[in-house]
Design a protein around this motif. Structure first.
Motif, PDB file in Angstrom:
ATOM      1  N   LEU A  20      39.868 -36.054  -7.454  1.00  0.00           N
ATOM      2  CA  LEU A  20      39.598 -35.790  -8.858  1.00  0.00           C
ATOM      3  C   LEU A  20      38.833 -36.943  -9.507  1.00  0.00           C
ATOM      4  O   LEU A  20      39.136 -38.116  -9.246  1.00  0.00           O
ATOM      5  N   PRO A  21      37.854 -36.633 -10.372  1.00  0.00           N
ATOM      6  CA  PRO A  21      37.238 -37.698 -11.173  1.00  0.00           C
ATOM      7  C   PRO A  21      38.306 -38.438 -11.962  1.00  0.00           C
ATOM      8  O   PRO A  21      39.315 -37.856 -12.374  1.00  0.00           O
ATOM      9  N   VAL A  22      38.091 -39.727 -12.177  1.00  0.00           N
ATOM     10  CA  VAL A  22      39.052 -40.557 -12.905  1.00  0.00           C
ATOM     11  C   VAL A  22      38.466 -40.892 -14.279  1.00  0.00           C
ATOM     12  O   VAL A  22      37.398 -41.499 -14.369  1.00  0.00           O
ATOM     13  N   VAL A  23      39.158 -40.487 -15.331  1.00  0.00           N
ATOM     14  CA  VAL A  23      38.719 -40.742 -16.701  1.00  0.00           C
ATOM     15  C   VAL A  23      39.621 -41.809 -17.311  1.00  0.00           C
ATOM     16  O   VAL A  23      40.826 -41.588 -17.478  1.00  0.00           O
ATOM     17  N   VAL A  24      39.047 -42.971 -17.617  1.00  0.00           N
ATOM     18  CA  VAL A  24      39.795 -44.020 -18.306  1.00  0.00           C
ATOM     19  C   VAL A  24      39.533 -43.840 -19.796  1.00  0.00           C
ATOM     20  O   VAL A  24      38.384 -43.948 -20.250  1.00  0.00           O
ATOM     21  N   TYR A  25      40.593 -43.557 -20.554  1.00  0.00           N
ATOM     22  CA  TYR A  25      40.452 -43.178 -21.963  1.00  0.00           C
ATOM     23  C   TYR A  25      41.018 -44.262 -22.877  1.00  0.00           C
ATOM     24  O   TYR A  25      42.123 -44.767 -22.658  1.00  0.00           O
ATOM     25  N   PHE A  26      40.251 -44.578 -23.932  1.00  0.00           N
ATOM     26  CA  PHE A  26      40.656 -45.565 -24.928  1.00  0.00           C
ATOM     27  C   PHE A  26      40.848 -44.852 -26.264  1.00  0.00           C
ATOM     28  O   PHE A  26      39.910 -44.247 -26.795  1.00  0.00           O
ATOM     29  N   HIS A  27      42.056 -44.913 -26.802  1.00  0.00           N
ATOM     30  CA  HIS A  27      42.367 -44.163 -28.028  1.00  0.00           C
ATOM     31  C   HIS A  27      41.712 -44.792 -29.248  1.00  0.00           C
ATOM     32  O   HIS A  27      41.340 -45.970 -29.267  1.00  0.00           O
ATOM     33  N   GLY A  28      41.567 -43.984 -30.297  1.00  0.00           N
ATOM     34  CA  GLY A  28      41.021 -44.446 -31.559  1.00  0.00           C
ATOM     35  C   GLY A  28      42.114 -44.900 -32.509  1.00  0.00           C
ATOM     36  O   GLY A  28      43.267 -45.069 -32.119  1.00  0.00           O
ATOM     37  N   GLY A  29      41.719 -45.077 -33.789  1.00  0.00           N
ATOM     38  CA  GLY A  29      42.669 -45.507 -34.800  1.00  0.00           C
ATOM     39  C   GLY A  29      42.269 -46.803 -35.470  1.00  0.00           C
ATOM     40  O   GLY A  29      43.136 -47.625 -35.818  1.00  0.00           O
ATOM     41  N   SER A  30      40.943 -47.009 -35.640  1.00  0.00           N
ATOM     42  CA  SER A  30      40.427 -48.216 -36.293  1.00  0.00           C
ATOM     43  C   SER A  30      40.918 -49.498 -35.625  1.00  0.00           C
ATOM     44  O   SER A  30      41.079 -50.531 -36.279  1.00  0.00           O
ATOM     45  N   PHE A  31      41.208 -49.429 -34.350  1.00  0.00           N
ATOM     46  CA  PHE A  31      41.731 -50.537 -33.541  1.00  0.00           C
ATOM     47  C   PHE A  31      43.169 -50.873 -33.886  1.00  0.00           C
ATOM     48  O   PHE A  31      43.841 -51.586 -33.132  1.00  0.00           O
ATOM     49  N   ASP A  66      39.210 -40.049  -7.318  1.00  0.00           N
ATOM     50  CA  ASP A  66      37.917 -40.338  -6.694  1.00  0.00           C
ATOM     51  C   ASP A  66      37.292 -41.513  -7.440  1.00  0.00           C
ATOM     52  O   ASP A  66      36.699 -41.340  -8.509  1.00  0.00           O
ATOM     53  N   LEU A  67      37.419 -42.723  -6.883  1.00  0.00           N
ATOM     54  CA  LEU A  67      36.894 -43.903  -7.552  1.00  0.00           C
ATOM     55  C   LEU A  67      35.374 -43.967  -7.502  1.00  0.00           C
ATOM     56  O   LEU A  67      34.772 -44.836  -8.134  1.00  0.00           O
ATOM     57  N   GLY A  68      34.767 -43.054  -6.785  1.00  0.00           N
ATOM     58  CA  GLY A  68      33.317 -42.941  -6.817  1.00  0.00           C
ATOM     59  C   GLY A  68      32.834 -42.167  -8.027  1.00  0.00           C
ATOM     60  O   GLY A  68      31.626 -42.084  -8.275  1.00  0.00           O
ATOM     61  N   ARG A  69      33.788 -41.634  -8.819  1.00  0.00           N
ATOM     62  CA  ARG A  69      33.458 -40.884 -10.039  1.00  0.00           C
ATOM     63  C   ARG A  69      34.406 -41.319 -11.160  1.00  0.00           C
ATOM     64  O   ARG A  69      35.344 -40.626 -11.509  1.00  0.00           O
ATOM     65  N   VAL A  70      34.146 -42.516 -11.685  1.00  0.00           N
ATOM     66  CA  VAL A  70      34.941 -43.054 -12.787  1.00  0.00           C
ATOM     67  C   VAL A  70      34.164 -42.867 -14.087  1.00  0.00           C
ATOM     68  O   VAL A  70      32.973 -43.189 -14.166  1.00  0.00           O
ATOM     69  N   PHE A  71      34.836 -42.356 -15.099  1.00  0.00           N
ATOM     70  CA  PHE A  71      34.246 -42.176 -16.428  1.00  0.00           C
ATOM     71  C   PHE A  71      35.023 -43.035 -17.428  1.00  0.00           C
ATOM     72  O   PHE A  71      36.257 -43.093 -17.371  1.00  0.00           O
ATOM     73  N   LEU A  72      34.309 -43.684 -18.328  1.00  0.00           N
ATOM     74  CA  LEU A  72      34.926 -44.405 -19.431  1.00  0.00           C
ATOM     75  C   LEU A  72      34.721 -43.583 -20.696  1.00  0.00           C
ATOM     76  O   LEU A  72      33.598 -43.145 -20.970  1.00  0.00           O
ATOM     77  N   ALA A  73      35.792 -43.368 -21.451  1.00  0.00           N
ATOM     78  CA  ALA A  73      35.717 -42.463 -22.599  1.00  0.00           C
ATOM     79  C   ALA A  73      36.591 -42.961 -23.729  1.00  0.00           C
ATOM     80  O   ALA A  73      37.594 -43.650 -23.511  1.00  0.00           O
ATOM     81  N   GLY A  74      36.211 -42.597 -24.958  1.00  0.00           N
ATOM     82  CA  GLY A  74      37.040 -42.937 -26.100  1.00  0.00           C
ATOM     83  C   GLY A  74      36.471 -42.365 -27.377  1.00  0.00           C
ATOM     84  O   GLY A  74      35.297 -41.990 -27.443  1.00  0.00           O
ATOM     85  N   ASP A  75      37.317 -42.280 -28.402  1.00  0.00           N
ATOM     86  CA  ASP A  75      36.870 -41.788 -29.706  1.00  0.00           C
ATOM     87  C   ASP A  75      37.033 -42.890 -30.738  1.00  0.00           C
ATOM     88  O   ASP A  75      37.931 -43.725 -30.642  1.00  0.00           O
ATOM     89  N   SER A  76      36.129 -42.904 -31.723  1.00  0.00           N
ATOM     90  CA  SER A  76      36.177 -43.850 -32.830  1.00  0.00           C
ATOM     91  C   SER A  76      36.221 -45.284 -32.300  1.00  0.00           C
ATOM     92  O   SER A  76      35.328 -45.694 -31.562  1.00  0.00           O
ATOM     93  N   ALA A  77      37.269 -46.061 -32.627  1.00  0.00           N
ATOM     94  CA  ALA A  77      37.366 -47.419 -32.089  1.00  0.00           C
ATOM     95  C   ALA A  77      37.397 -47.400 -30.567  1.00  0.00           C
ATOM     96  O   ALA A  77      36.877 -48.310 -29.916  1.00  0.00           O
ATOM     97  N   GLY A  78      37.985 -46.358 -30.000  1.00  0.00           N
ATOM     98  CA  GLY A  78      38.011 -46.231 -28.547  1.00  0.00           C
ATOM     99  C   GLY A  78      36.632 -46.025 -27.958  1.00  0.00           C
ATOM    100  O   GLY A  78      36.361 -46.430 -26.820  1.00  0.00           O
ATOM    101  N   GLY A  79      35.727 -45.388 -28.725  1.00  0.00           N
ATOM    102  CA  GLY A  79      34.344 -45.260 -28.279  1.00  0.00           C
ATOM    103  C   GLY A  79      33.650 -46.614 -28.258  1.00  0.00           C
ATOM    104  O   GLY A  79      32.873 -46.924 -27.351  1.00  0.00           O
ATOM    105  N   ASN A  80      33.928 -47.415 -29.276  1.00  0.00           N
ATOM    106  CA  ASN A  80      33.423 -48.794 -29.308  1.00  0.00           C
ATOM    107  C   ASN A  80      33.901 -49.557 -28.075  1.00  0.00           C
ATOM    108  O   ASN A  80      33.115 -50.232 -27.386  1.00  0.00           O
TER     109      ASN A  80
END
Length: 330
Positions: free
Chosen positions: A89-100, A165-179
């Motif tokens: 499976l692709p691995v999605v590392v997600y960073f949450h929002g909330g103005s930090f 699947d570490l050959g398919r890593v995605f970095l994702a986040g919304d708002s502050a997490g997008g930053n």
């Protein structure tokens, strides 16, 4: 003693108590008291990890490194019966929002969203719980988030080792997490990640970016509030052209150095941060970066609308677009 005198003495005592006297009121997010106490008004509710009955997604919490450091992640694994058999499976590392400053990886908002995303996309997700300002000013959140990405690529944790699947890593986040996702992508791209990991994509949902010079229809009053907030978040900052808040600033690393070959930037028409997302997308296309840049615009919607009304037609369409981005075959 006269009752009026007693009341006056009580009010005076309360006013002199640094743990009761507000120094900065950042409602509806938080209040900071003169004693240093921080009262968060949003994102304080938590949900435990476990198996989600609606989606069949399983989740668990893992503390990274020193338990006292406050860095932990929540892992999500889909019901494998609904995924392609024997395919990692692709691995999605997600960073949450909330103005930090508010929300956590255990907040109902993010727990429910990631259950839905993981079920729809058949991905393995790692939601990062980083340290937050003002108790832990930036760059603590960036350092924690990069450390979490390194852990993902180097750990022998069972779900990641057996299904990811570490050959398919995605970095994702919304708002502050997008930053954070943008900053971590730049830093991770400057080093060799463990496990042969490859960052395939970057997903920025309504990212928290700004700058000293206003763009398009940006509101100067809102810009002043961003400036005040940013200086609280990052006390050592040079201001709103700090590359950590303005990725297009003169001293910011070029977007052409992003390590991935696919980027999706999502913006919303009524989001006051929308101009920054659009500018990022356009700058990326002009940068000489050799990859596929996509812009997803949601008409008539506010900042992170998909988290507040996830069953709406536009939120469902947005989720579908994110799923397509994560699962597209190269």
């Amino acid at each position: 003693m006269d009752i009026k005198v007693e009341i006056a003495d009580f009010k005076l005592e309360q006013a002199m108590d640094p743990d009761a006297e507000v120094e900065r009121d950042l409602s509806p997010f938080l209040r900071i008291y003169k004693s240093g106490r921080v009262e968060r008004q949003l994102g304080t509710e938590v949900l435990p990890a476990g198996t989600d009955p609606a989606t069949g997604v399983a989740s668990k919490d893992v503390v990274l490194f020193d338990p006292d450091a406050g860095l932990w992640v929540r892992l999500y694994l889909p019901d494998l019966a609904g995924c392609t058999p024997d395919k990692r499976l692709p691995v999605v590392v997600y960073f949450h929002g909330g103005s930090f400053t508010v929300e956590t990886a255990a907040s109902p908002t993010y727990h429910n969203y990631l259950n839905s995303l993981v079920a729809e996309a058949c991905v393995l997700a790692v939601s990062v719980n980083f340290r937050r300002p003002p108790e832990h000013p930036l760059p603590a959140a960036y350092e924690d988030s990069l450390a979490a990405v390194r852990w993902v690529t180097e750990t022998g944790e069972a779900w990641i080792a057996e299904r990811g699947d570490l050959g398919r890593v995605f970095l994702a986040g919304d708002s502050a997490g997008g930053n954070i996702a943008h900053q971590v992508a730049l830093r991770a791209g400057a080093e060799v990640l463990g496990g042969g990991a490859v960052i395939k994509g970057l997903l920025l949902i309504h990212p928290f970016f700004w700058g000293a010079e206003l763009l398009g229809s940006e509101d100067p009053v809102f810009g002043e509030s961003i400036d005040s907030l940013w200086r609280l978040l990052c006390p050592g900052t040079t201001g709103l052209d700090d590359p950590r808040v303005n990725p297009l600033a003169e001293l910011a690393p070029g977007l052409g150095s992003l390590p991935c070959r696919r980027v999706l930037v999502a913006v919303a028409e009524k989001d006051r941060l929308r101009e920054r997302g659009r500018a990022y997308y356009e700058a990326l296309r002009r940068s000489g970066w050799e990859g596929e840049a996509l812009l997803l615009e949601s008409e008539g919607e506010q900042h992170v609308f998909h988290l507040h009304n996830p069953q709406s037609d536009k939120a469902r369409a947005k989720l579908r677009a994110v799923v397509d981005f994560l699962t597209a075959e190269e």
